[in-house]
Design a protein around this motif. Sequence first.
Motif, PDB file in Angstrom:
ATOM      1  N   LEU A 222      34.358  38.844  33.258  1.00  0.00           N
ATOM      2  CA  LEU A 222      34.116  38.615  34.688  1.00  0.00           C
ATOM      3  C   LEU A 222      33.180  37.435  34.927  1.00  0.00           C
ATOM      4  O   LEU A 222      33.191  36.831  36.009  1.00  0.00           O
ATOM      5  N   GLN A 223      32.384  37.086  33.931  1.00  0.00           N
ATOM      6  CA  GLN A 223      31.434  35.987  34.099  1.00  0.00           C
ATOM      7  C   GLN A 223      32.127  34.642  34.252  1.00  0.00           C
ATOM      8  O   GLN A 223      31.495  33.660  34.650  1.00  0.00           O
ATOM      9  N   ARG A 224      33.444  34.586  33.963  1.00  0.00           N
ATOM     10  CA  ARG A 224      34.211  33.356  34.220  1.00  0.00           C
ATOM     11  C   ARG A 224      34.129  32.956  35.689  1.00  0.00           C
ATOM     12  O   ARG A 224      34.315  31.780  36.043  1.00  0.00           O
ATOM     13  N   PHE A 225      33.873  33.932  36.559  1.00  0.00           N
ATOM     14  CA  PHE A 225      33.883  33.680  37.997  1.00  0.00           C
ATOM     15  C   PHE A 225      32.481  33.620  38.595  1.00  0.00           C
ATOM     16  O   PHE A 225      32.321  33.755  39.809  1.00  0.00           O
ATOM     17  N   ASN A 226      31.476  33.407  37.783  1.00  0.00           N
ATOM     18  CA  ASN A 226      30.113  33.371  38.314  1.00  0.00           C
ATOM     19  C   ASN A 226      29.883  32.230  39.295  1.00  0.00           C
ATOM     20  O   ASN A 226      28.948  32.270  40.101  1.00  0.00           O
ATOM     21  N   ASP A 227      30.765  31.225  39.258  1.00  0.00           N
ATOM     22  CA  ASP A 227      30.600  30.126  40.215  1.00  0.00           C
ATOM     23  C   ASP A 227      30.979  30.541  41.633  1.00  0.00           C
ATOM     24  O   ASP A 227      30.715  29.792  42.587  1.00  0.00           O
ATOM     25  N   LEU A 228      31.564  31.723  41.816  1.00  0.00           N
ATOM     26  CA  LEU A 228      31.854  32.188  43.179  1.00  0.00           C
ATOM     27  C   LEU A 228      30.579  32.306  44.004  1.00  0.00           C
ATOM     28  O   LEU A 228      30.595  32.174  45.230  1.00  0.00           O
ATOM     29  N   SER A 229      29.472  32.551  43.331  1.00  0.00           N
ATOM     30  CA  SER A 229      28.201  32.703  44.035  1.00  0.00           C
ATOM     31  C   SER A 229      27.741  31.401  44.678  1.00  0.00           C
ATOM     32  O   SER A 229      26.808  31.403  45.481  1.00  0.00           O
ATOM     33  N   GLU A 230      28.394  30.300  44.331  1.00  0.00           N
ATOM     34  CA  GLU A 230      28.035  29.028  44.956  1.00  0.00           C
ATOM     35  C   GLU A 230      28.500  28.967  46.414  1.00  0.00           C
ATOM     36  O   GLU A 230      28.009  28.139  47.181  1.00  0.00           O
TER      37      GLU A 230
END
Length: 329
Positions: A222-230
């Motif tokens: 799931l950490q692949r999508f941590n840039d969603l927090s941008e």
Amino acid sequence: MDRSQKIAALVHLGQYLASDDTELQAVKIRAGQANGWFTPAFTNLAIQNICRYFLQAHKLEPWLAPYPETKTPKTVGIVAAGNIPLVSFHDWLCGFVSGHRVRIKLSAKDNILLPHILSKMEEWYPTLAGQTTVAEMLKDCDAYIATGSNNSSRYFHYYFGRYPHIIRRNRTSVAVLTGRETVQELELLSDDILQYFGLGCRNVTKIYVPRGYHFEPLIQSLQRFNDLSELHKYKNNYDYNLALLLLNNTPYMSSGSLLLQEQESVFSAVSVLHYQYYDDPTVLQALLAVNEDLQCVVGEGYTPFGAAQHPQLDDYADGVDTMAFLSGL
């Protein structure tokens, strides 16, 4: 236009949508400015999926073969959703190829991309002028297709119930894990969960895991999508839901951009993934089979991992065959 000409027109449309046309790129930017959830990456993803799975002759021809061409066109009113880019495209596509006149009320969240597509189709094929119209009011239609929330669906039944209709309400999707998933399968599952920020009815909002399940490999995927927090809209949801969990002293896990909470409901808030343990997969399968809140189930023996957001032409919303409905009018 006969059916073969319509297929050719749709293939032409697919080629245009897959291009780097400057006018198209400008329209995508406008759509993103109007709706902050329509990021360039996810708008492009939605369009790429439409081109790949809907607008190919070798897919359109066998899909349409069982349905007779309409001899007496009716007027079909479509109330469109707007949760992800061009989510109403499939309904319009069905109306277009069925030969009926389409009157569509667009969601304020997604009212830029489809009008551009319609204008290009009429520019290339002037005979299509007037077959599809965008309207604020859908009066005097012969049939209706309406998508909305559980609350709005009650109004749709009130207004459209005496006409032939398809009325859709809130649905979501879940995944069933066995604990034997590979790293690649878990990465594909993360797509099912977090593409489009989890806003689609085909997004997985809850996972069922065997008792004793180890979450670490899933969280790493799931950490692949941590840039969603941008995106501040998504980050605001994450911060708010994290605050609720902390205030209520509720156990949780986090990937950095997604909160995992043990919860029975299949519906979860944006930035939250529910999970629940199961003991008997056969019992679970039976429960899921009768759950009317589910759009699709992902996992071994169900919809493949990574395919939830790649519906085919015959993957009709709520399992109701839209083409059969339109052909039978």
